[in-house]
Design an enzyme around this catalytic site. Structure first.
Site, PDB file in Angstrom:
ATOM      1  N   CYS A  14       0.546  -0.926  -0.234  1.00  0.00           N
ATOM      2  CA  CYS A  14      -0.113   0.030  -0.075  1.00  0.00           C
ATOM      3  C   CYS A  14       0.966   1.093   0.240  1.00  0.00           C
ATOM      4  O   CYS A  14       1.503   1.303   1.297  1.00  0.00           O
ATOM      5  CB  CYS A  14      -1.025   0.131   1.342  1.00  0.00           C
ATOM      6  SG  CYS A  14      -1.991   1.327   1.431  1.00  0.00           S
ATOM      7  N   CYS A  57      -0.706   3.720  -6.056  1.00  0.00           N
ATOM      8  CA  CYS A  57      -1.165   3.606  -5.815  1.00  0.00           C
ATOM      9  C   CYS A  57      -1.813   1.659  -6.091  1.00  0.00           C
ATOM     10  O   CYS A  57      -2.071   1.134  -7.438  1.00  0.00           O
ATOM     11  CB  CYS A  57      -3.284   3.665  -5.163  1.00  0.00           C
ATOM     12  SG  CYS A  57      -5.001   3.313  -4.559  1.00  0.00           S
TER      13      CYS A  57
HETATM   14  N1  DGL Z   1      -3.700   0.711  -1.933  1.00  0.00           N
HETATM   15  C1  DGL Z   1      -3.755   1.742  -0.962  1.00  0.00           C
HETATM   16  C2  DGL Z   1      -2.576   2.460  -1.954  1.00  0.00           C
HETATM   17  O1  DGL Z   1      -1.592   1.663  -2.103  1.00  0.00           O
HETATM   18  C3  DGL Z   1      -4.808   2.367  -0.804  1.00  0.00           C
HETATM   19  C4  DGL Z   1      -5.191   3.001  -0.012  1.00  0.00           C
HETATM   20  C5  DGL Z   1      -6.320   3.816   0.216  1.00  0.00           C
HETATM   21  O2  DGL Z   1      -7.040   2.776   1.385  1.00  0.00           O
HETATM   22  O3  DGL Z   1      -6.213   4.973   0.181  1.00  0.00           O
HETATM   23  O4  DGL Z   1      -2.174   3.772  -1.219  1.00  0.00           O
END
Ligand code: DGL
Length: 263
Positions: A73, A183
């Site tokens: 993440c 993301c």
């Molecule tokens: N997959 C997360 C990232 O890479 C998402 C973040 C979120 O939950 O806003 O930032």
């Protein structure tokens, strides 16, 4: 040599895009994936909240015996990896928007970065983009609402398309020729993004690089699983709707178990 699993966590299903890359280059490693979908999106939370949730996820994975943790993440990495590394001796791999290759490849010297508010406002993102963006214009765009849509499985609906168009078209008109997906949820939007952007715009994500780094760190710490004898376990946990998670895994060819858990 260590037969323990690799732990991977994300605010939701996005990090399964990283799990795929890891499983591709490390097919002899067991994994445990944690989707904290109940608390998504992390990108709208404060640094303190993101750190607190990240610690909860790390504790869960360590209790399950993980030998290495991948923070799959960008938002958790850019807001919490420094503190996590200071608090735990288990190796931690993070993911950040791939500005460096984008800046090197850009002919128009204009790079677009689509990421969460939490990532784009973090000190780590801002220092990285300063280092690599010498002479390069960085157009950063918060992808508000996209994570929520993807968490509902809406990767190709008209609502998602309209939102993406609203984010991508201004970057296009400012001359972007590289789009960095900052993301881990966004790789699931690539088919839709390709319909919106002209073919000459390069889409870059960090998944493969993270998997390579995971392999290097396992090798460096003598943590690879060299045993060929047992069947490998891949476990996925979510604290939201397990059928949505399963929907994102339907093309996965290795055996796995996905389950709901209230963590
Ligand atoms: N997959 C997360 C990232 O890479 C998402 C973040 C979120 O939950 O806003 O930032």
């Amino acid at each position: 040599m260590n037969k323990g699993p690799i732990g991977i966590f994300d605010s939701g299903i996005g990090g399964t895009s990283i799990w795929r890359e890891i499983n591709k280059i490390l097919p002899n490693e067991a994994t445990i994936y944690l989707a904290d979908s109940k608390n998504a999106p992390y990108g709208e939370k404060s640094k303190e909240q993101i750190l607190e949730l990240s610690i909860k996820n790390v504790e869960f994975l360590l209790k399950k015996g993980c030998k290495l943790i991948v923070v799959a993440c960008n938002t958790a990495t850019t807001n919490a990896i420094k503190e996590l590394r200071a608090a735990y001796s288990t190796p931690m791999i993070g993911i950040e928007p791939a500005i460096k290759p984008a800046a090197l490849n850009s002919k128009t010297k204009t790079v677009g970065v689509l990421a969460t508010k939490g990532t784009l406002s973090s000190a780590l993102f801002n220092s990285t983009s300063e280092i690599h963006a010498n002479g390069i214009k960085i157009l950063d765009q918060v992808g508000s609402g996209l994570v929520e849509l993807i968490e509902k499985g809406e990767v190709h609906t008209s609502e998602t398309r309209e939102l993406l168009q609203a984010y991508l078209e201004p970057m296009l008109s400012k001359g972007m020729d590289q789009l960095v997906l900052g993301c881990t949820h966004y790789p699931y939007l690539i088919p839709l993004i390709k319909e919106i952007l002209p073919d000459n715009i390069k889409i870059i994500d960090s998944g493969e690089g993270v998997a390579r780094q995971t392999k290097n760190v396992l090798l460096l710490n003598n943590l690879m699983n060299h045993s060929q004898s047992e069947t490998l376990e891949h476990q996925f946990f979510t604290n939201a709707d397990v059928s949505v998670l399963e929907g994102f895994l339907k093309d996965v060819s290795v055996p796995y178990k996905a389950q709901y858990l209230d963590f």
